[in-house]
Design a protein around this motif. Sequence first.
Motif, PDB file in Angstrom:
ATOM      1  N   LEU A   1       9.541  -3.155   7.464  1.00 18.03           N
ATOM      2  CA  LEU A   1       8.990  -2.229   8.216  1.00 18.03           C
ATOM      3  C   LEU A   1       9.330  -0.753   7.364  1.00 18.03           C
ATOM      4  CD1 LEU A   1       9.939  -3.088  11.791  1.00 18.03           C
ATOM      5  CD2 LEU A   1       7.445  -2.497  10.822  1.00 18.03           C
ATOM      6  N   LEU A   2      10.315  -0.421   6.931  1.00 25.31           N
ATOM      7  CA  LEU A   2      10.573   0.767   6.254  1.00 25.31           C
ATOM      8  C   LEU A   2       9.771   0.745   5.137  1.00 25.31           C
ATOM      9  CD1 LEU A   2      14.584   0.876   6.876  1.00 25.31           C
ATOM     10  CD2 LEU A   2      12.810   2.025   7.960  1.00 25.31           C
ATOM     11  N   SER A   3       9.754  -0.436   4.312  1.00 28.38           N
ATOM     12  CA  SER A   3       9.048  -0.313   3.006  1.00 28.38           C
ATOM     13  C   SER A   3       7.593   0.039   3.140  1.00 28.38           C
ATOM     14  CB  SER A   3       9.152  -1.802   2.352  1.00 28.38           C
ATOM     15  OG  SER A   3      10.355  -1.722   1.840  1.00 28.38           O
ATOM     16  N   TYR A   4       6.935  -0.565   4.512  1.00 23.98           N
ATOM     17  CA  TYR A   4       5.567   0.043   4.856  1.00 23.98           C
ATOM     18  C   TYR A   4       5.432   1.420   5.122  1.00 23.98           C
ATOM     19  CZ  TYR A   4       1.370  -0.611   7.563  1.00 23.98           C
ATOM     20  OH  TYR A   4       0.013  -0.419   7.748  1.00 23.98           O
ATOM     21  N   ALA A   5       6.512   1.992   5.735  1.00 24.35           N
ATOM     22  CA  ALA A   5       6.390   3.322   6.155  1.00 24.35           C
ATOM     23  C   ALA A   5       6.479   4.341   5.037  1.00 24.35           C
ATOM     24  CB  ALA A   5       7.381   3.762   7.370  1.00 24.35           C
ATOM     25  N   ARG A   6       7.377   3.717   4.150  1.00 21.80           N
ATOM     26  CA  ARG A   6       7.396   4.640   2.941  1.00 21.80           C
ATOM     27  C   ARG A   6       6.560   4.775   1.905  1.00 21.80           C
ATOM     28  NH1 ARG A   6      13.830   2.625   2.671  1.00 21.80           N
ATOM     29  NH2 ARG A   6      14.582   4.342   4.097  1.00 21.80           N
ATOM     30  N   VAL A   7       5.746   3.893   2.063  1.00 16.57           N
ATOM     31  CA  VAL A   7       4.388   3.798   1.024  1.00 16.57           C
ATOM     32  C   VAL A   7       3.597   5.112   1.091  1.00 16.57           C
ATOM     33  CG1 VAL A   7       2.299   2.639   0.199  1.00 16.57           C
ATOM     34  CG2 VAL A   7       4.173   1.117   0.782  1.00 16.57           C
ATOM     35  N   SER A   8       3.391   5.283   2.505  1.00 14.88           N
ATOM     36  CA  SER A   8       2.456   6.716   2.647  1.00 14.88           C
ATOM     37  C   SER A   8       3.335   8.136   2.485  1.00 14.88           C
ATOM     38  CB  SER A   8       2.021   6.585   3.982  1.00 14.88           C
ATOM     39  OG  SER A   8       1.068   5.522   4.034  1.00 14.88           O
ATOM     40  N   THR A   9       4.683   7.966   2.511  1.00 16.77           N
ATOM     41  CA  THR A   9       5.428   9.207   2.689  1.00 16.77           C
ATOM     42  C   THR A   9       5.937   9.374   1.339  1.00 16.77           C
ATOM     43  OG1 THR A   9       7.455   7.979   3.320  1.00 16.77           O
ATOM     44  CG2 THR A   9       5.925   9.025   5.003  1.00 16.77           C
ATOM     45  N   ALA A  10       6.389   8.379   0.470  1.00 16.99           N
ATOM     46  CA  ALA A  10       6.858   8.750  -0.980  1.00 16.99           C
ATOM     47  C   ALA A  10       6.093   9.363  -1.787  1.00 16.99           C
ATOM     48  CB  ALA A  10       7.316   7.222  -1.710  1.00 16.99           C
ATOM     49  N   PRO A  11       6.328  10.579  -2.547  1.00 20.61           N
ATOM     50  CA  PRO A  11       5.382  11.178  -3.431  1.00 20.61           C
ATOM     51  C   PRO A  11       4.937  10.381  -4.480  1.00 20.61           C
ATOM     52  CG  PRO A  11       7.939  11.535  -3.892  1.00 20.61           C
ATOM     53  CD  PRO A  11       7.852  10.684  -2.699  1.00 20.61           C
ATOM     54  N   ARG A  12       3.800  10.571  -4.918  1.00 18.95           N
ATOM     55  CA  ARG A  12       2.826   9.772  -5.936  1.00 18.95           C
ATOM     56  C   ARG A  12       3.167  10.329  -7.193  1.00 18.95           C
ATOM     57  NH1 ARG A  12      -3.136   9.072  -4.392  1.00 18.95           N
ATOM     58  NH2 ARG A  12      -2.894   7.354  -6.051  1.00 18.95           N
TER      59      ARG A  12
ATOM     60  N   ILE B   1       2.556  -0.615  -7.745  1.00 18.26           N
ATOM     61  CA  ILE B   1       1.470  -1.773  -8.203  1.00 18.26           C
ATOM     62  C   ILE B   1       2.560  -2.844  -8.172  1.00 18.26           C
ATOM     63  CG2 ILE B   1       0.250  -2.232  -9.997  1.00 18.26           C
ATOM     64  CD1 ILE B   1      -0.862   0.630  -9.956  1.00 18.26           C
ATOM     65  N   SER B   2       3.660  -2.663  -9.144  1.00 15.79           N
ATOM     66  CA  SER B   2       4.482  -3.884  -9.263  1.00 15.79           C
ATOM     67  C   SER B   2       4.951  -4.579  -8.047  1.00 15.79           C
ATOM     68  CB  SER B   2       5.981  -3.073  -9.917  1.00 15.79           C
ATOM     69  OG  SER B   2       6.968  -4.336  -9.930  1.00 15.79           O
ATOM     70  N   GLN B   3       5.277  -3.841  -6.823  1.00 17.12           N
ATOM     71  CA  GLN B   3       5.406  -4.509  -5.606  1.00 17.12           C
ATOM     72  C   GLN B   3       4.332  -5.154  -5.194  1.00 17.12           C
ATOM     73  OE1 GLN B   3       8.396  -4.047  -3.500  1.00 17.12           O
ATOM     74  NE2 GLN B   3       7.535  -5.744  -2.708  1.00 17.12           N
TER      75      GLN B   3
ATOM     76  N   GLN C   1       3.945  -8.696  -7.342  1.00 14.83           N
ATOM     77  CA  GLN C   1       5.163  -9.423  -6.913  1.00 14.83           C
ATOM     78  C   GLN C   1       4.708  -9.993  -5.692  1.00 14.83           C
ATOM     79  OE1 GLN C   1       9.150  -7.926  -7.574  1.00 14.83           O
ATOM     80  NE2 GLN C   1       9.953  -8.804  -5.584  1.00 14.83           N
ATOM     81  N   ASN C   2       4.296  -9.384  -4.536  1.00 14.51           N
ATOM     82  CA  ASN C   2       4.190  -9.983  -3.255  1.00 14.51           C
ATOM     83  C   ASN C   2       3.114 -10.936  -3.317  1.00 14.51           C
ATOM     84  OD1 ASN C   2       6.019  -8.016  -2.329  1.00 14.51           O
ATOM     85  ND2 ASN C   2       4.656  -7.273  -0.745  1.00 14.51           N
ATOM     86  N   LEU C   3       1.905 -10.762  -4.120  1.00 22.82           N
ATOM     87  CA  LEU C   3       1.024 -11.698  -4.199  1.00 22.82           C
ATOM     88  C   LEU C   3       1.378 -12.627  -4.793  1.00 22.82           C
ATOM     89  CD1 LEU C   3      -2.157  -9.138  -4.695  1.00 22.82           C
ATOM     90  CD2 LEU C   3      -1.217 -10.353  -2.398  1.00 22.82           C
ATOM     91  N   ILE C   4       1.917 -12.871  -5.921  1.00 23.17           N
ATOM     92  CA  ILE C   4       2.408 -13.964  -6.701  1.00 23.17           C
ATOM     93  C   ILE C   4       3.466 -14.907  -6.166  1.00 23.17           C
ATOM     94  CG2 ILE C   4       3.614 -14.768  -9.063  1.00 23.17           C
ATOM     95  CD1 ILE C   4       2.228 -12.121 -10.343  1.00 23.17           C
ATOM     96  N   LEU C   5       4.470 -14.082  -5.625  1.00 28.11           N
ATOM     97  CA  LEU C   5       5.191 -14.975  -4.805  1.00 28.11           C
ATOM     98  C   LEU C   5       4.634 -15.615  -3.365  1.00 28.11           C
ATOM     99  CD1 LEU C   5       8.480 -12.812  -4.773  1.00 28.11           C
ATOM    100  CD2 LEU C   5       7.998 -15.031  -5.991  1.00 28.11           C
ATOM    101  N   ASN C   6       3.470 -14.894  -2.723  1.00 28.04           N
ATOM    102  CA  ASN C   6       2.816 -15.700  -1.637  1.00 28.04           C
ATOM    103  C   ASN C   6       2.094 -16.805  -1.984  1.00 28.04           C
ATOM    104  OD1 ASN C   6       3.861 -14.070   0.273  1.00 28.04           O
ATOM    105  ND2 ASN C   6       1.709 -13.369   1.062  1.00 28.04           N
ATOM    106  N   ALA C   7       1.422 -16.759  -3.519  1.00 31.33           N
ATOM    107  CA  ALA C   7       0.476 -18.023  -3.780  1.00 31.33           C
ATOM    108  C   ALA C   7       1.736 -19.052  -4.014  1.00 31.33           C
ATOM    109  CB  ALA C   7       0.040 -17.277  -5.170  1.00 31.33           C
ATOM    110  N   VAL C   8       2.830 -18.847  -4.787  1.00 31.63           N
ATOM    111  CA  VAL C   8       3.701 -20.072  -4.809  1.00 31.63           C
ATOM    112  C   VAL C   8       4.422 -20.517  -3.670  1.00 31.63           C
ATOM    113  CG1 VAL C   8       6.028 -20.588  -6.142  1.00 31.63           C
ATOM    114  CG2 VAL C   8       4.485 -18.989  -7.157  1.00 31.63           C
ATOM    115  N   LYS C   9       4.732 -19.669  -2.749  1.00 28.75           N
ATOM    116  CA  LYS C   9       5.185 -19.932  -1.616  1.00 28.75           C
ATOM    117  C   LYS C   9       4.343 -20.770  -0.557  1.00 28.75           C
ATOM    118  CE  LYS C   9       7.161 -17.652   2.535  1.00 28.75           C
ATOM    119  NZ  LYS C   9       7.879 -16.303   3.225  1.00 28.75           N
TER     120      LYS C   9
ATOM    121  N   ARG D   1      -1.890  -1.517   2.225  1.00 25.64           N
ATOM    122  CA  ARG D   1      -1.630   0.087   2.157  1.00 25.64           C
ATOM    123  C   ARG D   1      -1.642   0.522   0.883  1.00 25.64           C
ATOM    124  NH1 ARG D   1       1.148   3.755   5.517  1.00 25.64           N
ATOM    125  NH2 ARG D   1       0.276   2.387   7.438  1.00 25.64           N
ATOM    126  N   ILE D   2      -0.767   0.054  -0.143  1.00 24.08           N
ATOM    127  CA  ILE D   2      -0.817   0.165  -1.611  1.00 24.08           C
ATOM    128  C   ILE D   2      -1.917   0.533  -2.077  1.00 24.08           C
ATOM    129  CG2 ILE D   2       0.353  -0.463  -3.767  1.00 24.08           C
ATOM    130  CD1 ILE D   2       2.519  -1.751  -2.614  1.00 24.08           C
TER     131      ILE D   2
END
Length: 557
Positions: A378-389, A433-435, A438-446, A512-513
């Motif tokens: 949840l915190l990672s999701y919230a910080r995607v929009s608030t972190a400076p680009r 973009i790294s995140q 990583q999420n999509l590749i690990l989901n594919a394997v999982k 969101r990313i």
Amino acid sequence: MARRISDDDARRSAAGNWVLLLFAVGALGMLGTAAYGLAHGQHGQRSSLERRFQGRAQLGAALVGSLFSASAPGQQAQSAERFGAKVDKAALDRQASAGGSDFIAITDANGHVLAASSGAPSGLAADLSSGPMFFRRALTSNNYGLSGVTPDGSVITALPFKAKDGGTRVQVTGIKAGLLGAFLGGTLKQVSNNASSTSLIVDDQGGVIAEQGRSERVGQPLHDKSLRAAVARHPDGKLADDRLYTSQPVGSTGWRLLLVAPSSVIFEPVSGTNRWLPWIILVIGALALASVGVLLRRSLNASEQVRVANDELARSNADLERFAYVASHDLSEPLRTIGGFGGLLERRYADKLDDEGRMMLGHVTAGAARLQTLIDGLLSYARVSTAPRRIETIDLGELTNEVLDAIRPALVDRGASVDVGLLPSVEGERGQISQLLQNLILNAVKFTADDVTPNVEIYARPTHDGRWEIRIADNGVGIAPDQAKRIFEMFQRGTADRRRSGTGIGLALCARIVERHGGHIGVEPREGGGSVFAFDLPGTPGAPAPAPRSEERVLAG
């Protein structure tokens, strides 16, 4: 001669009139344009502040819902162990006494009471056999079903679990609303971030489950009749006494989180002097056809408004970051304590506990770990929009190799192979973009069947306007077409393989990313089985296109 002078004076007068007219038209035009921009800007600022107000309620409702969804699996396992076979009143009495419950009853899937502890209402069997909404919600979601406040100030919970004979049973528990209010009060305290606001959790009849603000009584109907009537008409709005309210559903419980605050508090950054002073200046300028100095002053005032708006945005971001810190500290620290002491107990005293004790200790540590993972997501999701680009040029092939190196243990564990085509350079925020990769590749394997060796293909193709579509194909269990959009929403997961653990946040974070980079993400079936996740990113201007797919990198366990 006199006639000539008179003509010259007339011409000069006419020219002066034209200059004055043009000046007046120009000044009025600039003032009118400035007035439109100011009105539009103030409206946008008010809309932004109102969205932040609603966003606090949305995040609070998500946190409350996650508290129940995260604890349900452990409680279901305990109920199946204790009450999955024979059920007797004495065991239920002990369980109710240990948990501080009013009563506990075990029913079948049709609501027929198999056994009940002391204190169970005399009409409970009849009420449950009629299939109340909270009972049906529990069976449909395989999670907690929560009733509204009963006349005696209690809340009834229903939690389905598997019986030893393979059927479904339901544990029905009566809990005083005050206990739930104390449990949920910490979360509501984070939602009500000032003394003038009030946050509540109410049932669908207006009964108060929990409150923060000391304006309502837990276990009693909502006494603010105007608020109750307004929420029944629309989930968001303004009350007659100039208070704003917003309501958000709490998961699938049937409850709603209400947040109420005076509009003067919410819109304070764009109210009073900050709101009316620029208009007064514009009116004076329009009536007097002021000089360029007045227009310059108007411009400076507009710049000041932009600065105030930027300061407010920075303050709001700081508030959100403080909220994230408080949520992380207040929720994560107790969980780490539970997990740490649970692990310590398991290492030092496991041999001194019986099988049931070790099982319960395992449920405690596993539940704490699951809830910690959910809060971190949840915190990672919230910080995607608030972190400076920090936009930079990224060699996507190089970044993909870094991601594969980072997750190599997970790939080796499944013996997975990853085929990487030549990828372009793109513009974006490297960490996000790294995140995403990583999420999509690990989901594919999982989400690949246990008897299938995972194979993932990553390649790119140009789309339009200098953008690139990145495609990640797998040979996993696949995603049903009716789930293709739902899986990118918060706390939603596909139904193809429920045995895999997960929080339902990873793909929402990916969406969101991608949206933050101006793109779109989707999923489609892969020919021969599996899925293809595709998203687009902005390419680097002037960069050459990558060569056709002729190189690959294979990782195998």
